[in-house]
Design a protein around this motif. Structure first.
Motif, PDB file in Angstrom:
ATOM      1  N   THR A  22      51.833  66.279  20.521  1.00 45.62           N
ATOM      2  CA  THR A  22      52.753  65.148  20.344  1.00 45.62           C
ATOM      3  C   THR A  22      52.319  64.242  19.185  1.00 45.62           C
ATOM      4  O   THR A  22      53.167  63.686  18.498  1.00 45.62           O
ATOM      5  CB  THR A  22      52.904  64.335  21.638  1.00 45.62           C
ATOM      6  N   PHE A  23      51.003  64.100  18.961  1.00 47.27           N
ATOM      7  CA  PHE A  23      50.537  63.309  17.820  1.00 47.27           C
ATOM      8  C   PHE A  23      51.012  63.949  16.521  1.00 47.27           C
ATOM      9  O   PHE A  23      51.506  63.267  15.622  1.00 47.27           O
ATOM     10  CB  PHE A  23      49.013  63.163  17.829  1.00 47.27           C
ATOM     11  N   CYS A  24      50.883  65.277  16.418  1.00 50.50           N
ATOM     12  CA  CYS A  24      51.315  66.002  15.220  1.00 50.50           C
ATOM     13  C   CYS A  24      52.825  65.869  15.014  1.00 50.50           C
ATOM     14  O   CYS A  24      53.293  65.736  13.882  1.00 50.50           O
ATOM     15  CB  CYS A  24      50.936  67.472  15.309  1.00 50.50           C
ATOM     16  N   GLN A  25      53.577  65.897  16.088  1.00 53.92           N
ATOM     17  CA  GLN A  25      55.028  65.724  15.990  1.00 53.92           C
ATOM     18  C   GLN A  25      55.359  64.344  15.439  1.00 53.92           C
ATOM     19  O   GLN A  25      56.231  64.205  14.579  1.00 53.92           O
ATOM     20  CB  GLN A  25      55.680  65.950  17.352  1.00 53.92           C
ATOM     21  N   GLY A  26      54.638  63.328  15.895  1.00 54.28           N
ATOM     22  CA  GLY A  26      54.838  61.975  15.361  1.00 54.28           C
ATOM     23  C   GLY A  26      54.425  61.872  13.904  1.00 54.28           C
ATOM     24  O   GLY A  26      55.081  61.199  13.106  1.00 54.28           O
ATOM     25  N   GLN A  27      53.326  62.542  13.552  1.00 57.07           N
ATOM     26  CA  GLN A  27      52.887  62.556  12.163  1.00 57.07           C
ATOM     27  C   GLN A  27      53.940  63.211  11.265  1.00 57.07           C
ATOM     28  O   GLN A  27      54.178  62.780  10.145  1.00 57.07           O
ATOM     29  CB  GLN A  27      51.544  63.303  12.029  1.00 57.07           C
ATOM     30  N   THR A  28      54.584  64.245  11.789  1.00 54.91           N
ATOM     31  CA  THR A  28      55.628  64.935  11.026  1.00 54.91           C
ATOM     32  C   THR A  28      56.784  63.991  10.732  1.00 54.91           C
ATOM     33  O   THR A  28      57.312  63.972   9.616  1.00 54.91           O
ATOM     34  CB  THR A  28      56.109  66.180  11.794  1.00 54.91           C
ATOM     35  N   VAL A  29      57.157  63.182  11.705  1.00 54.80           N
ATOM     36  CA  VAL A  29      58.216  62.186  11.494  1.00 54.80           C
ATOM     37  C   VAL A  29      57.790  61.208  10.397  1.00 54.80           C
ATOM     38  O   VAL A  29      58.574  60.878   9.502  1.00 54.80           O
ATOM     39  CB  VAL A  29      58.546  61.441  12.807  1.00 54.80           C
ATOM     40  N   GLU A  61      59.661  72.290  17.327  1.00 51.87           N
ATOM     41  CA  GLU A  61      59.335  70.876  17.548  1.00 51.87           C
ATOM     42  C   GLU A  61      59.061  70.165  16.223  1.00 51.87           C
ATOM     43  O   GLU A  61      59.367  68.989  16.067  1.00 51.87           O
ATOM     44  CB  GLU A  61      58.121  70.734  18.472  1.00 51.87           C
ATOM     45  N   LEU A  62      58.471  70.876  15.276  1.00 54.26           N
ATOM     46  CA  LEU A  62      58.228  70.286  13.950  1.00 54.26           C
ATOM     47  C   LEU A  62      59.426  70.463  13.033  1.00 54.26           C
ATOM     48  O   LEU A  62      59.808  69.530  12.321  1.00 54.26           O
ATOM     49  CB  LEU A  62      56.981  70.894  13.309  1.00 54.26           C
ATOM     50  N   VAL A  63      60.005  71.629  13.042  1.00 53.83           N
ATOM     51  CA  VAL A  63      61.135  71.931  12.158  1.00 53.83           C
ATOM     52  C   VAL A  63      62.282  70.945  12.379  1.00 53.83           C
ATOM     53  O   VAL A  63      62.926  70.504  11.415  1.00 53.83           O
ATOM     54  CB  VAL A  63      61.601  73.391  12.352  1.00 53.83           C
ATOM     55  N   ASP A  64      62.524  70.563  13.622  1.00 51.35           N
ATOM     56  CA  ASP A  64      63.604  69.624  13.930  1.00 51.35           C
ATOM     57  C   ASP A  64      63.335  68.219  13.405  1.00 51.35           C
ATOM     58  O   ASP A  64      64.244  67.398  13.331  1.00 51.35           O
ATOM     59  CB  ASP A  64      63.835  69.537  15.439  1.00 51.35           C
ATOM     60  N   ARG A  65      62.102  67.937  13.020  1.00 51.32           N
ATOM     61  CA  ARG A  65      61.714  66.592  12.601  1.00 51.32           C
ATOM     62  C   ARG A  65      61.570  66.423  11.099  1.00 51.32           C
ATOM     63  O   ARG A  65      61.281  65.335  10.616  1.00 51.32           O
ATOM     64  CB  ARG A  65      60.405  66.215  13.287  1.00 51.32           C
ATOM     65  N   ASP A  88      45.201  67.850  12.416  1.00 52.38           N
ATOM     66  CA  ASP A  88      45.579  66.481  12.051  1.00 52.38           C
ATOM     67  C   ASP A  88      44.991  66.026  10.716  1.00 52.38           C
ATOM     68  O   ASP A  88      45.287  64.937  10.264  1.00 52.38           O
ATOM     69  CB  ASP A  88      45.229  65.445  13.132  1.00 52.38           C
ATOM     70  N   ASP A  89      44.150  66.851  10.079  1.00 54.81           N
ATOM     71  CA  ASP A  89      43.635  66.498   8.760  1.00 54.81           C
ATOM     72  C   ASP A  89      44.711  66.754   7.709  1.00 54.81           C
ATOM     73  O   ASP A  89      45.625  67.554   7.916  1.00 54.81           O
ATOM     74  CB  ASP A  89      42.401  67.331   8.403  1.00 54.81           C
ATOM     75  N   SER A 110      46.878  57.531  11.024  1.00 52.05           N
ATOM     76  CA  SER A 110      48.043  57.610  11.905  1.00 52.05           C
ATOM     77  C   SER A 110      49.236  57.012  11.172  1.00 52.05           C
ATOM     78  O   SER A 110      49.237  55.836  10.804  1.00 52.05           O
ATOM     79  CB  SER A 110      47.795  56.852  13.206  1.00 52.05           C
ATOM     80  N   LEU A 111      50.255  57.817  10.961  1.00 51.40           N
ATOM     81  CA  LEU A 111      51.426  57.377  10.204  1.00 51.40           C
ATOM     82  C   LEU A 111      52.337  56.455  11.006  1.00 51.40           C
ATOM     83  O   LEU A 111      53.268  55.882  10.457  1.00 51.40           O
ATOM     84  CB  LEU A 111      52.194  58.594   9.695  1.00 51.40           C
ATOM     85  N   SER A 112      52.059  56.281  12.282  1.00 54.16           N
ATOM     86  CA  SER A 112      52.836  55.339  13.092  1.00 54.16           C
ATOM     87  C   SER A 112      52.284  53.919  12.973  1.00 54.16           C
ATOM     88  O   SER A 112      52.874  52.979  13.498  1.00 54.16           O
ATOM     89  CB  SER A 112      52.873  55.781  14.560  1.00 54.16           C
ATOM     90  N   HIS A 113      51.163  53.756  12.269  1.00 48.51           N
ATOM     91  CA  HIS A 113      50.584  52.437  12.003  1.00 48.51           C
ATOM     92  C   HIS A 113      50.712  52.146  10.509  1.00 48.51           C
ATOM     93  O   HIS A 113      50.479  53.029   9.678  1.00 48.51           O
ATOM     94  CB  HIS A 113      49.114  52.407  12.414  1.00 48.51           C
ATOM     95  N   ASP A 114      51.044  50.917  10.184  1.00 42.67           N
ATOM     96  CA  ASP A 114      51.262  50.535   8.789  1.00 42.67           C
ATOM     97  C   ASP A 114      50.067  50.850   7.890  1.00 42.67           C
ATOM     98  O   ASP A 114      50.238  51.351   6.779  1.00 42.67           O
ATOM     99  CB  ASP A 114      51.608  49.048   8.677  1.00 42.67           C
ATOM    100  N   ASP A 115      48.850  50.573   8.383  1.00 42.58           N
ATOM    101  CA  ASP A 115      47.679  50.800   7.540  1.00 42.58           C
ATOM    102  C   ASP A 115      47.423  52.295   7.328  1.00 42.58           C
ATOM    103  O   ASP A 115      47.041  52.717   6.237  1.00 42.58           O
ATOM    104  CB  ASP A 115      46.444  50.097   8.097  1.00 42.58           C
ATOM    105  N   GLY A 116      47.649  53.117   8.337  1.00 39.48           N
ATOM    106  CA  GLY A 116      47.502  54.558   8.186  1.00 39.48           C
ATOM    107  C   GLY A 116      48.537  55.132   7.235  1.00 39.48           C
ATOM    108  O   GLY A 116      48.232  55.968   6.381  1.00 39.48           O
ATOM    109  N   TYR A 117      49.774  54.674   7.383  1.00 40.91           N
ATOM    110  CA  TYR A 117      50.857  55.113   6.510  1.00 40.91           C
ATOM    111  C   TYR A 117      50.526  54.744   5.061  1.00 40.91           C
ATOM    112  O   TYR A 117      50.663  55.569   4.149  1.00 40.91           O
ATOM    113  CB  TYR A 117      52.170  54.468   6.948  1.00 40.91           C
TER     114      TYR A 117
END
Length: 128
Positions: A22-29, A61-65, A88-89, A110-117
């Motif tokens: 699920t973390f990877c799926q969020g990273q894909t988004v 799961e990734l392709v759809d995102r 995740d690297d 983490s791309l869901s956090h502003d600093d990671g993005y």
């Protein structure tokens, strides 16, 4: 079909993911959002996800995102192992094909956090 020629001369981010994670799926988004923003801003950058062996059943799961390529590693190829990273690297290559940044999943990308993005985006922009 994407071959090496698709990425030659372009800044390229390669993410090592597991499609069932699920973390990877969020990273894909987050990477898809970044891809769109970079494109709108006129930056020439490609994004690739390399899915771990054994996670083939979860590819959708990734392709759809995302609209960027997903490459499937195979146990007999061990492409992910050749990178020397972990799930995740991310690796950012300059347009010259040389490694510009290795972004280890140490909690700061983490791309869901502003600093990671911002950290990942800055690495892509710095790799010209």
């Amino acid at each position: 079909v994407h071959g090496q020629s698709t990425f030659v001369g372009h800044v390229t981010l390669v993410a090592l993911f597991s499609a069932g994670c699920t973390f990877c799926q969020g990273q894909t988004v987050g990477l898809e959002r970044m891809r769109n923003e970079l494109d709108v801003d006129g930056h020439d950058a490609q994004i690739i996800v390399l899915n771990i062996p054994g996670a083939q059943p979860y590819q959708q799961e990734l392709v759809d995102r995302c609209a960027f390529p997903l490459f499937q590693d195979q146990a007999n190829l061990q492409a992910m192992e050749a990178y020397g990273g972990d799930i995740d690297d991310m690796f950012v290559y300059g347009s010259d094909g040389k490694l510009a940044a290795y972004l280890r999943n140490d909690g700061t990308i983490s791309l869901s956090h502003d600093d990671g993005y911002a950290k990942v985006r800055a690495a892509v922009l710095a790799a010209r």
